[in-house]
Scaffold this motif. Structure first.
Motif, short mmCIF file in Angstrom:
data_model
loop_
_atom_site.label_atom_id
_atom_site.label_comp_id
_atom_site.label_asym_id
_atom_site.label_seq_id
_atom_site.Cartn_x
_atom_site.Cartn_y
_atom_site.Cartn_z
N SER A 112 0.83 -1.21 0.00
CA SER A 112 0.00 0.00 0.00
C SER A 112 0.86 1.26 0.00
CB SER A 112 -0.93 0.01 1.22
OG SER A 112 -1.86 -1.04 1.14
N ASP A 120 2.09 1.81 -3.43
CA ASP A 120 0.97 2.33 -4.22
C ASP A 120 0.87 3.84 -4.04
OD1 ASP A 120 -1.37 2.74 -5.60
OD2 ASP A 120 -2.43 1.07 -4.67
N ASP A 131 -6.46 -7.93 -3.31
CA ASP A 131 -7.06 -6.64 -3.67
C ASP A 131 -6.01 -5.53 -3.69
OD1 ASP A 131 -9.49 -7.84 -3.90
OD2 ASP A 131 -10.23 -7.23 -1.92
N ASP A 179 -3.51 -6.17 -6.55
CA ASP A 179 -4.11 -5.95 -7.87
C ASP A 179 -4.21 -4.47 -8.20
OD1 ASP A 179 -4.30 -8.63 -8.27
OD2 ASP A 179 -6.44 -8.78 -7.77
N ARG A 180 -4.53 -3.66 -7.21
CA ARG A 180 -4.59 -2.21 -7.46
C ARG A 180 -3.22 -1.67 -7.87
NH1 ARG A 180 -7.84 -2.08 -2.85
NH2 ARG A 180 -6.10 -1.35 -1.55
N ASN A 236 -2.30 -2.92 -11.46
CA ASN A 236 -3.00 -2.13 -12.48
C ASN A 236 -2.28 -0.81 -12.73
OD1 ASN A 236 -4.96 -4.06 -12.78
ND2 ASN A 236 -6.48 -3.01 -11.51
N LYS A 237 -1.85 -0.18 -11.64
CA LYS A 237 -1.21 1.13 -11.75
C LYS A 237 0.18 1.01 -12.39
CE LYS A 237 -2.59 3.54 -8.46
NZ LYS A 237 -2.81 4.06 -7.11
N ARG A 258 -10.96 -4.68 -16.27
CA ARG A 258 -9.56 -4.57 -15.83
C ARG A 258 -8.86 -3.45 -16.60
NH1 ARG A 258 -6.07 -9.94 -15.21
NH2 ARG A 258 -7.27 -10.05 -13.29
N SER A 303 -9.98 -0.20 -15.27
CA SER A 303 -9.41 -0.01 -13.92
C SER A 303 -7.98 0.49 -14.03
CB SER A 303 -9.46 -1.32 -13.14
OG SER A 303 -8.83 -1.19 -11.90
N SER A 362 -6.62 4.35 -12.97
CA SER A 362 -5.63 4.47 -11.89
C SER A 362 -4.62 5.58 -12.15
CB SER A 362 -4.89 3.14 -11.71
OG SER A 362 -4.04 2.88 -12.82
#
Length: 520
Positions: free
Chosen positions: A379, A382, A414, A417-418, A421-422, A455, A458, A462
């Protein structure tokens, strides 16, 4: 291992009419400069012989080749005065290194004063001396000996001579006190002179290098600024570590704290600043981490002292080199932050994490991403990525291969995956080599077109708005190819219809290039 040591003797003639060099080495190793130094030493002792009859030892430089270990004493009293004699052993630095500069090992082997005076001009064969260490430090005297050794070394580090009083708990004599402290100093005593009778300076003898570095016994009367060694000041962890590394003498406490490690890191930084900061010799990191267990704990702190002192172009190289060479030697213990964690966190707070080499990311994998159950820094990375995307107008803060490595290491969750994606969206916006292949492979893992569509969007959402156009320009054909495949080779009607509808929406937005004909 026995040592073969040249000898010389200074003393009076048998009739007392004069004093002179009575005997010189058989091999004539006593140079004129060394003889002059020995002569000055003898005359100072001779002048003080009326007040000092007991034997004493002195160790000082004679010339560029030899150091001298002198034993001086009154051997008789006659009507003409005292008979005072000095014996001298000549030692090279190579021989001193053999015994770790522990010259007290030679005291009991040095020849005693002769029962009769030698005739002037005598040539003495070398003495074969077997070093015989004594004065083992027991547990009851360990602390005062340790404190005194540190006190002396601290004085020498300030380039100041030191006075060492005789300590009852260390035997009470100048010789026993000096021997025990010398043993605790180890090779830190190298290059330092001493005398076990301070009165030698009261009679105007100074070595070639100035006052004796260490005087032991009663307090000298000579008015010279001299620190007094004490038993009250415990040694620092930094000093104990230095002694262990240089002399092999144990003593570093098992329990350490962050302050200790910071001090160790700062000391090694100052010691190696030229190598690490000026010459960029980052191989030193591995040498330091392997030098002692304390240094292995302190090495990550040292790394970031160096990083903060480097120009931007070298910061990442320093971290990559450290992780490749030194990280395997960084020990982990319960009371310390994991070394890998520290490197990961510090790299992130300094905005260097996305430029590290892929092999560095791979080695920091568990610290960066943990496991499915414990994602650790995922996190935080991220959020760090968000900060970079929001404030940077170019892509110099990131290396495409590093972003790809990160995306590949993330396990399904979760949070992961975020971030994935970014990362992939950032690669797409950069138009990095092979980014499209990664994005295509990622979309191909979706079971149907609807999930691939979700996806993809998403990923796009992002990114900050100013980066989305670039992302979609470079990656929309990937989704287009997936849609066309569903339309031409439908697994079921529902998926084909969804692909047609989604594609029409993209055509309306101008996001696709060649799908219109296929749909018709």
């Amino acid at each position: 291992m026995p040592l073969s040591l040249p000898m010389a003797v200074f003393g009076p003639l048998a009739n007392g009419a004069d004093v002179r060099l009575l005997a010189r080495p058989e091999g004539n190793q006593l140079s004129s400069a060394a003889q002059a130094e020995f002569s000055r030493f003898y005359y100072a002792g001779w002048q003080g012989s009326a007040v000092r009859e007991k034997p004493y030892w002195a160790f000082f430089r004679l010339d560029s080749d030899y150091w001298g270990l002198a034993k001086s004493e009154v051997i008789a009293k006659r009507s003409m005065g005292v008979i005072f004699v000095s014996w001298l052993l000549l030692l090279t630095e190579a021989q001193l290194n053999e015994i770790g500069w522990q010259t007290y090992c030679l005291w009991n082997e040095a020849l005693p004063a002769p029962l009769r005076l030698l005739e002037p001009g005598t040539r003495l064969a070398p003495a074969v001396v077997r070093p015989h260490p004594e004065y083992a430090v027991g547990s009851d005297v360990f602390a005062p000996a340790e404190n005194l050794a540190f006190s002396i070394s601290a004085g020498w580090d300030q380039h100041r001579p030191v006075f060492l009083p005789s300590v009852p708990s260390l035997g009470g004599t100048p010789e026993s006190t000096l021997a025990i402290v010398q043993k605790r100093l180890g090779t830190m005593i190298a290059g330092h002179s001493y005398a076990t009778w301070p009165g030698i300076e009261d009679h105007d003898f100074q070595t070639l290098d100035g006052p004796f570095d260490l005087l032991v016994g009663e307090r000298p009367a000579a008015k010279r600024e001299r620190l007094t060694a004490n038993t009250e000041t415990p040694p620092t962890t930094v000093w104990l570590d230095r002694r262990q590394r240089e002399c092999g003498i144990e003593g570093v406490p098992k329990e350490l704290n962050e302050s200790d490690l910071k001090q160790i890191a700062e000391a090694r930084f100052e010691e190696h600043r030229k190598q690490l900061v000026e010459r960029r010799n980052f191989g030193v990191f591995g040498e330091i981490a392997r030098s002692s267990h304390v240094n292995s704990f302190a090495a990550p702190t040292l790394l970031f002292l160096v990083v903060d002192a480097l120009p931007p172009a070298d910061k990442v190289t320093a971290i990559d080199t450290f992780v490749a060479d030194a990280l395997k030697d960084v020990r982990e213990a319960g009371q310390f932050e994991n070394g890998s964690d520290k490197i990961a966190i510090e790299s992130m707070t300094r905005d260097l994490i996305f430029r590290l080499a892929p092999h560095t990311i791979a080695k920091l994998h568990r610290s960066l991403f943990g496991t499915v159950d414990a994602p650790t820094l995922t996190s935080d990375i991220d959020r760090a990525l968000d900060r970079q995307l929001a404030r940077c107008s170019d892509w110099s803060w990131a290396a495409p291969a590093t972003l790809r490595e990160m995306a590949g290491l993330l396990e399904p969750s979760d949070v992961a995956d975020r971030l994935r994606n970014k990362l992939l969206a950032t690669l797409g916006a950069m138009n990095a080599a092979e980014a499209n292949d990664d994005i295509a492979a990622y979309l191909d893992t979706c079971p149907d077109f609807g999930s691939a569509w979700s996806r993809y969007h998403s990923m796009s959402s992002s990114l900050p708005e100013r980066h989305r156009t670039s992302f979609e320009k470079h990656t929309a054909p990937i989704l287009e190819a997936r849609a066309l495949d569903c339309i031409r080779n439908p697994r079921n009607v529902t998926e084909a219809m969804e692909a047609i509808v989604r594609t029409l929406f993209m055509l309306a937005d101008g996001g696709l290039s060649g799908s219109e004909g296929a749909i018709r």
